[in-house]
Design a protein around this motif. Structure first.
Motif, mmCIF file in Angstrom:
data_model
loop_
_atom_site.group_PDB
_atom_site.id
_atom_site.type_symbol
_atom_site.label_atom_id
_atom_site.label_comp_id
_atom_site.label_asym_id
_atom_site.label_seq_id
_atom_site.Cartn_x
_atom_site.Cartn_y
_atom_site.Cartn_z
ATOM 1 N N GLY A 88 0.828 -1.194 0.000
ATOM 2 C CA GLY A 88 0.000 0.000 0.000
ATOM 3 C C GLY A 88 0.861 1.241 0.000
ATOM 4 O O GLY A 88 2.096 1.174 -0.081
ATOM 5 N N ASN A 89 0.210 2.384 0.101
ATOM 6 C CA ASN A 89 0.926 3.658 0.092
ATOM 7 C C ASN A 89 1.354 4.023 1.498
ATOM 8 O O ASN A 89 0.571 3.895 2.453
ATOM 9 C CB ASN A 89 0.024 4.764 -0.474
ATOM 10 N N ILE A 90 2.578 4.489 1.615
ATOM 11 C CA ILE A 90 3.094 5.031 2.870
ATOM 12 C C ILE A 90 3.354 6.506 2.612
ATOM 13 O O ILE A 90 4.357 6.887 2.009
ATOM 14 C CB ILE A 90 4.373 4.305 3.317
ATOM 15 N N VAL A 91 2.423 7.346 3.033
ATOM 16 C CA VAL A 91 2.465 8.773 2.723
ATOM 17 C C VAL A 91 3.263 9.489 3.802
ATOM 18 O O VAL A 91 2.859 9.517 4.975
ATOM 19 C CB VAL A 91 1.043 9.353 2.636
ATOM 20 N N GLN A 92 4.392 10.058 3.419
ATOM 21 C CA GLN A 92 5.213 10.788 4.369
ATOM 22 C C GLN A 92 4.638 12.182 4.610
ATOM 23 O O GLN A 92 4.213 12.864 3.680
ATOM 24 C CB GLN A 92 6.649 10.910 3.858
ATOM 25 N N VAL A 93 4.625 12.576 5.857
ATOM 26 C CA VAL A 93 4.191 13.917 6.243
ATOM 27 C C VAL A 93 5.434 14.763 6.450
ATOM 28 O O VAL A 93 6.273 14.458 7.306
ATOM 29 C CB VAL A 93 3.352 13.881 7.527
ATOM 30 N N THR A 94 5.592 15.797 5.649
ATOM 31 C CA THR A 94 6.769 16.663 5.713
ATOM 32 C C THR A 94 6.325 18.113 5.838
ATOM 33 O O THR A 94 5.179 18.460 5.558
ATOM 34 C CB THR A 94 7.650 16.505 4.466
ATOM 35 N N SER A 95 7.262 18.950 6.249
ATOM 36 C CA SER A 95 6.993 20.376 6.376
ATOM 37 C C SER A 95 7.547 21.100 5.154
ATOM 38 O O SER A 95 8.569 20.715 4.594
ATOM 39 C CB SER A 95 7.643 20.931 7.643
ATOM 40 N N GLN A 96 6.857 22.159 4.745
ATOM 41 C CA GLN A 96 7.315 22.989 3.636
ATOM 42 C C GLN A 96 8.058 24.228 4.116
ATOM 43 O O GLN A 96 8.595 24.965 3.296
ATOM 44 C CB GLN A 96 6.124 23.405 2.767
#
Length: 396
Positions: A55-63
């Motif tokens: 499945g998808n492993i969506v990384q949460v990052t800061s801009q």
């Protein structure tokens, strides 16, 4: 002394028992029938145990960079899309935002001043032209009276000097008007370069402030959280991951000798080791990979050596699952699956040849950033403009 002869055995006792032979023959027949049924059912099917849930492993990052002040979720927590996950200290961004608002307001007012100055200089040019025409009339009249001696030569010379000064004043005012027009010609207040620059800076400041609130791009379970309160983070650093549990599929690795009859669209039955054998998932083949697993490994095998040993290669086959079945029996990434593909229908394509008509995955958490920033810019400009006079286009 007489001896006793034993009584003769009965025919039933003398006949050997055949029950074990009959049972053995019956068992062999049943085994052959079972093997025949198994073979008949296995024909037109391919199966493998080398299959896993992916499945998808969506990384949460800061801009943007900043210091973490709030974390709204931890591992195994469910989070909905658009929900805030991490909050950065917004003080610096708020100061920059207020400064950008002030700069835009000042730019709008300065642009208004430039338009007023153009209007003022245009009026002065008209006045200077009138002065030139008046001086020309004075010189012409005095020249006409000079022949009769009614006007002295000194007075004529004085009138000519006044004309020269009027012409010089007109030229100076026209140059000043050209300088002012160079700043505003062919523009309106909203398209003035200084206003556009200040508006862009305000948009940047607003978006930077908005991005101090980091939201989840998708709905799913939080995993691999690494961010801590008080941590100074930089753009692009993974803070945590979100796994959308409703977006899972199975990658089944079939041997190269098994893929001959595999086609896109063939039905698949799957069983997970995490559930009992009675729990059956149904799916469909949606694609076969472009190469074997070893071909895309970090260090592909180099077979051009003298000590070559043949290794059976496996081709990943992607299988889409029934969403309702997955909802009833949730799957986790990495779970083992047993896969059986019904290959009786081979009318499907071997490889995908159609282009996608829509994005496979997308998020809408950034859709309104620019729209909201434009609304703030519009509010600042509207509060500082003179709509009655300054939206007229000025042409050189």
């Amino acid at each position: 002394m007489t001896s006793k002869t034993p009584a003769s055995a009965s025919p039933e006792q003398a006949k050997p028992s055949r029950s074990p032979q009959l049972l053995l023959a019956l068992a062999i027949v049943l085994l052959l029938v079972a093997l025949g049924i198994w073979y008949a059912t296995r024909m037109g099917a391919e199966s493998t145990d080398d299959a896993y849930v992916e499945g998808n492993i969506v990384q949460v990052t800061s801009q943007v960079s900043g210091t973490v002040t709030v974390i709204n979720g931890d591992n195994t927590d469910y989070v909905a899309a658009h929900s805030p996950l991490v909050t950065l200290n917004p003080v610096d961004a708020e100061i920059q935002f207020e400064r950008a608002k002030s700069n835009l307001a000042r730019a709008v007012r300065q642009a208004r001043t430039q338009y007023y100055q153009v209007q003022q200089l245009e009026a002065e040019v008209s006045q200077r032209k009138n002065d030139v025409r008046k001086a020309q009339d004075d010189v012409r009249r005095r020249n006409q009276l000079a022949s009769s001696g009614a006007v002295s030569r000194e007075e004529i010379s004085h009138a000519e000097e006044v004309l020269k000064n009027a012409v010089a004043g007109l030229e100076g005012t026209q140059h000043a008007l050209a300088v002012r027009l160079a700043m505003v010609d062919n523009t309106t207040l909203r398209t003035h370069p200084d206003v556009l620059v200040a508006a862009s800076n305000l948009r940047d400041a607003y978006i930077a402030l908005h991005r101090t609130q980091i939201s989840s791009p998708v709905s799913g379970l939080i995993t691999k959280r690494s961010v801590q309160v008080g941590q100074r983070i930089n753009p692009g650093v993974a803070l945590m991951s979100v796994v959308p549990v409703d977006q899972v599929w199975v990658n089944a690795n079939f041997k190269e000798s098994q893929i001959e009859d595999l086609r896109i669209g063939q039905p698949v039955e799957l069983r997970a080791d995490a559930y009992s054998r009675d729990t059956v998932f149904h799916g469909t083949i949606v694609g076969l990979d472009a190469g074997t697993g070893s071909a895309f490994s970090l260090m592909p095998a180099q077979n051009a050596t003298g000590n070559w040993i043949k290794v059976t290669q496996r081709v990943p086959v992607r299988i889409a699952l029934d969403a309702k079945e997955v909802e009833r029996h949730p799957l986790r990434l990495g779970l083992s699956m047993r896969v059986s593909v019904d290959t009786s229908d081979q009318t499907g394509a071997v490889l995908n040849t159609t282009r996608p008509t829509r994005p496979a995955y997308s998020t809408s958490i950034f859709d309104n950033e620019l729209k909201d920033a434009n609304q703030v810019v519009e509010q600042v400009i509207s509060a500082n403009e003179d709509r009655g006079r300054n939206n007229q286009r000025v042409n050189l």
